[in-house]
Design an enzyme around this catalytic site. Structure first.
Site, PDB file in Angstrom:
ATOM      1  CG  ASP A  54      -1.709  -1.008   1.150  1.00  0.00           C
ATOM      2  OD1 ASP A  54      -2.050  -1.737   0.169  1.00  0.00           O
ATOM      3  OD2 ASP A  54      -2.247  -1.301   2.456  1.00  0.00           O
ATOM      4  CG  HIS A 258      27.637   4.984  -7.466  1.00  0.00           C
ATOM      5  ND1 HIS A 258      26.777   4.837  -8.617  1.00  0.00           N
ATOM      6  CD2 HIS A 258      28.219   6.343  -7.431  1.00  0.00           C
ATOM      7  CE1 HIS A 258      27.321   5.674  -9.470  1.00  0.00           C
ATOM      8  NE2 HIS A 258      27.909   6.615  -8.857  1.00  0.00           N
ATOM      9  CG  ASP A 275      28.543  12.398  -5.072  1.00  0.00           C
ATOM     10  OD1 ASP A 275      27.875  13.362  -5.355  1.00  0.00           O
ATOM     11  OD2 ASP A 275      29.160  11.365  -5.873  1.00  0.00           O
ATOM     12  CG  ASP A 286      26.777  14.642  -9.288  1.00  0.00           C
ATOM     13  OD1 ASP A 286      27.228  14.366  -8.251  1.00  0.00           O
ATOM     14  OD2 ASP A 286      27.008  13.903 -10.465  1.00  0.00           O
ATOM     15  CG  HIS A 365      35.238   7.587 -11.269  1.00  0.00           C
ATOM     16  ND1 HIS A 365      35.309   9.095 -11.552  1.00  0.00           N
ATOM     17  CD2 HIS A 365      35.635   7.482  -9.684  1.00  0.00           C
ATOM     18  CE1 HIS A 365      35.747   9.709 -10.338  1.00  0.00           C
ATOM     19  NE2 HIS A 365      35.701   8.736  -9.293  1.00  0.00           N
ATOM     20  CG  HIS A 369      28.531  12.474 -15.019  1.00  0.00           C
ATOM     21  ND1 HIS A 369      27.414  13.200 -14.794  1.00  0.00           N
ATOM     22  CD2 HIS A 369      29.021  12.037 -13.962  1.00  0.00           C
ATOM     23  CE1 HIS A 369      27.092  13.189 -13.464  1.00  0.00           C
ATOM     24  NE2 HIS A 369      28.235  12.575 -12.890  1.00  0.00           N
ATOM     25  CG  HIS A 376      25.214   9.486 -14.399  1.00  0.00           C
ATOM     26  ND1 HIS A 376      25.874   8.100 -14.113  1.00  0.00           N
ATOM     27  CD2 HIS A 376      25.914  10.095 -13.275  1.00  0.00           C
ATOM     28  CE1 HIS A 376      26.734   8.270 -13.230  1.00  0.00           C
ATOM     29  NE2 HIS A 376      26.770   9.599 -12.451  1.00  0.00           N
ATOM     30  CD  GLU A 400      31.872  12.543 -11.151  1.00  0.00           C
ATOM     31  OE1 GLU A 400      31.790  12.105  -9.835  1.00  0.00           O
ATOM     32  OE2 GLU A 400      30.865  12.794 -11.620  1.00  0.00           O
ATOM     33  CE1 TYR A 404      36.556   7.748  -4.602  1.00  0.00           C
ATOM     34  CE2 TYR A 404      37.819   7.558  -6.882  1.00  0.00           C
ATOM     35  CZ  TYR A 404      36.811   8.068  -5.924  1.00  0.00           C
ATOM     36  OH  TYR A 404      35.870   8.997  -6.596  1.00  0.00           O
ATOM     37  NE  ARG A 421      32.577  11.097  -6.437  1.00  0.00           N
ATOM     38  CZ  ARG A 421      32.455  10.046  -5.638  1.00  0.00           C
ATOM     39  NH1 ARG A 421      33.438   9.254  -5.585  1.00  0.00           N
ATOM     40  NH2 ARG A 421      31.323  10.095  -4.707  1.00  0.00           N
ATOM     41  CD  GLU A 423      30.179  14.978  -8.727  1.00  0.00           C
ATOM     42  OE1 GLU A 423      29.890  14.221  -7.835  1.00  0.00           O
ATOM     43  OE2 GLU A 423      29.579  14.442  -9.962  1.00  0.00           O
TER      44      GLU A 423
HETATM   45  N1  GLY Z   1      26.820  11.250  -8.052  1.00  0.00           N
HETATM   46  C1  GLY Z   1      26.833  10.360  -8.792  1.00  0.00           C
HETATM   47  C2  GLY Z   1      28.150  10.768  -9.572  1.00  0.00           C
HETATM   48  O1  GLY Z   1      28.992  11.553  -9.194  1.00  0.00           O
HETATM   49  O2  GLY Z   1      28.303  10.216 -10.818  1.00  0.00           O
HETATM   50 MN    MN Z   2      28.987  12.866 -10.976  1.00  0.00          MN
HETATM   51 MN    MN Z   3      28.667  12.970  -7.631  1.00  0.00          MN
END
Ligand code: GLY
Ligand code: MN
Ligand code: MN
Length: 455
Positions: A54, A258, A275, A286, A365, A369, A376, A400, A404, A421, A423
């Site tokens: 529900d 993530h 983040d 972001d 990474h 993006h 994204h 970003e 790590y 990180r 960003e």
């Molecule tokens: N917050 C997800 C990224 O930085 O791509």
């Molecule tokens: Mn990002």
């Molecule tokens: Mn991010």
């Protein structure tokens, strides 16, 4: 700002809160209609997702539906220019229902869809596929918004097949099934001034949330409390919520790219990586910052922080019209790799380490993006010959870089368990770039002086 419903009238805003104007949506639809030549564009409904008995998750419409009309209810959308009886803009919505509205608030309804969203035609949602089937008899091409509902996709593909099978007897031109996403992605990728203003607002509010954390985080605080503080700022300033799952990661949890469980207590001597970005008027921020849970970075943390920050500055500096999309990544890699060599983590020369991807265990990474209505966001990264596309004004990307080192990483012990990180959100301008998230503090001395004052 935050509109009040007229008394007794509405328990729903229907449209994206603080979103673009109805004229903007009309202009976007006209652009699509002008591009349709004996064609139909159809984006099927996104249904509410069940959270528990529900109870539903907060509803988020398909982003292309949001882009074309801003309806915040489950609805299918069709734009048609093929000479059928529903040429123009059609919306397929949930019918009004006293029973349902008692529980979940007012629905725009079939009649309301015309006034509220400027639809030429409106129908109950359950006739959407049947109406599409009739319309396809007149169309040469269907631009279809492929859904996460694979059964629905199969049903539409079968419908196109059927329409083609009937053509030899019934006449008409061959029917092509095309993905609607690239058509809309091309336009969504370049933001107009009004969109950039919404993105700037999302970034400013989000930056404020990050800055507040610098004054409030402390050892013993839980990661979910960090999440609550930053998301409180988003909501208190006009965002409907976060643009994605907030990452509040203390210590070596910051090495999980993530991480969203956000369930452990922060400890003195560790770093906190946050983040988090709000969604304002349908547009995302972001932002990531990484700062000490205590007053200051340890020497090892400072080495790595300074390196990531230097990489980020170098990457942002490359953003300008005409620059290849991967220039920020290449600039960041150069600084990071050189730094890792200087710190004794990698050996050899930087170019060889980049070529062999020796940095990859610690930086796995990409640096950027697209950012927009989705965190994204849509848009091509490569041109038809496979090279990186060139930046043009109106594009917005994140920058970003990070490093790590998991707790078991093969690096000197004082670097283990550290994830960093940094960003920011960067818009390509006419002659360079604008950092939309520049309010979020990131210089190490400034962070340390604010942290010292927080205790
Ligand atoms: N917050 C997800 C990224 O930085 O791509
Ligand atoms: Mn990002
Ligand atoms: Mn991010």
């Amino acid at each position: 700002m935050l509109a009040q419903p007229p008394p007794g009238m509405l328990a729903s805003h229907f449209m994206t809160l603080n979103g673009p104007s109805p004229a903007t949506f009309a202009a976007r639809r006209q652009r699509v209609l002008d591009a349709l030549d004996s064609a139909v564009l159809f984006i099927p409904v996104t249904e509410e997702a069940v959270f528990a008995n529900d109870v539903h998750y907060a509803f988020r419409p398909d982003t292309n539906t949001r882009y074309l009309c801003g309806i915040e209810e489950p609805a299918s959308l069709m734009l048609s220019r093929c000479g059928s009886d529903c040429d123009g803009f059609s919306l397929f919505v949930r019918p009004r229902s006293e029973q349902s509205e008692t529980w979940t608030g007012k629905r725009v309804g079939v009649d309301g869809a015309k006034n509220t969203f400027g639809a030429d035609h409106s129908y109950p949602g359950d006739v959407a596929l049947e109406t599409l089937r009739r319309t396809l008899k007149h169309a040469r091409t269907l631009h279809y918004g492929f859904s996460r509902d694979h059964n629905l996709n199969r049903e539409v593909a079968e419908m196109v097949h059927q329409a083609n099978a009937e053509r030899p007897r019934e006449g008409g031109a061959p029917l092509v099934l095309a993905d609607a996403a690239p058509l809309l992605a091309e336009w969504r990728q370049i933001k107009c001034e009004a969109e950039l203003a919404l993105m700037r607002k999302a970034a400013e509010i989000s930056a404020q949330g990050h800055n507040e954390l610098l004054a409030r985080a402390h050892p013993g605080m839980n990661e979910y409390e960090v999440q609550a503080i930053v998301e409180y700022r988003f909501r208190a300033s006009g965002c409907l919520g976060p643009a994605y799952g907030t990452i509040a990661a203390g210590g070596d949890r910051a090495t999980v790219l993530h991480y969203t469980r956000n369930e452990f207590a922060l400890r003195d001597g560790e770093l906190l990586l946050v983040d988090a970005g709000g969604e304002y008027g349908g547009y995302c921020a972001d932002i990531t910052r990484t700062f000490p849970v205590g007053k200051a970075y340890t020497p090892a943390q400072a080495d790595l922080y300074d390196l990531v920050l230097a990489a980020q500055h170098a990457a942002i500096d490359t953003v300008a019209p005409g620059t290849p999309f991967d220039a920020p990544h290449r600039a960041a890699l150069k600084v990071l790799t050189q730094g890792l060599i200087s710190l004794g983590i990698l050996s050899g020369d930087a170019d060889t380490c980049i070529e062999s991807e020796a940095y990859k265990p610690y930086y796995m990474h990409r640096t950027s993006h697209w950012l927009g209505m989705d965190v994204h966001d849509v848009g091509r990264y490569r041109n038809d010959s496979g090279g990186p596309i060139s930046l043009v004004p109106g594009m917005v990307l994140t920058v970003e870089p990070g490093l790590y080192f998991r707790a078991d990483a093969d690096v000197p012990e004082h670097y283990r368990g550290i994830g960093i990180r940094i960003e920011d959100d960067v818009a390509v301008s006419g002659n360079g770039h604008v950092v939309l998230s520049s309010d979020a503090i990131k210089e190490r001395r400034e962070i340390e002086s604010l942290r010292a004052r927080a205790f």
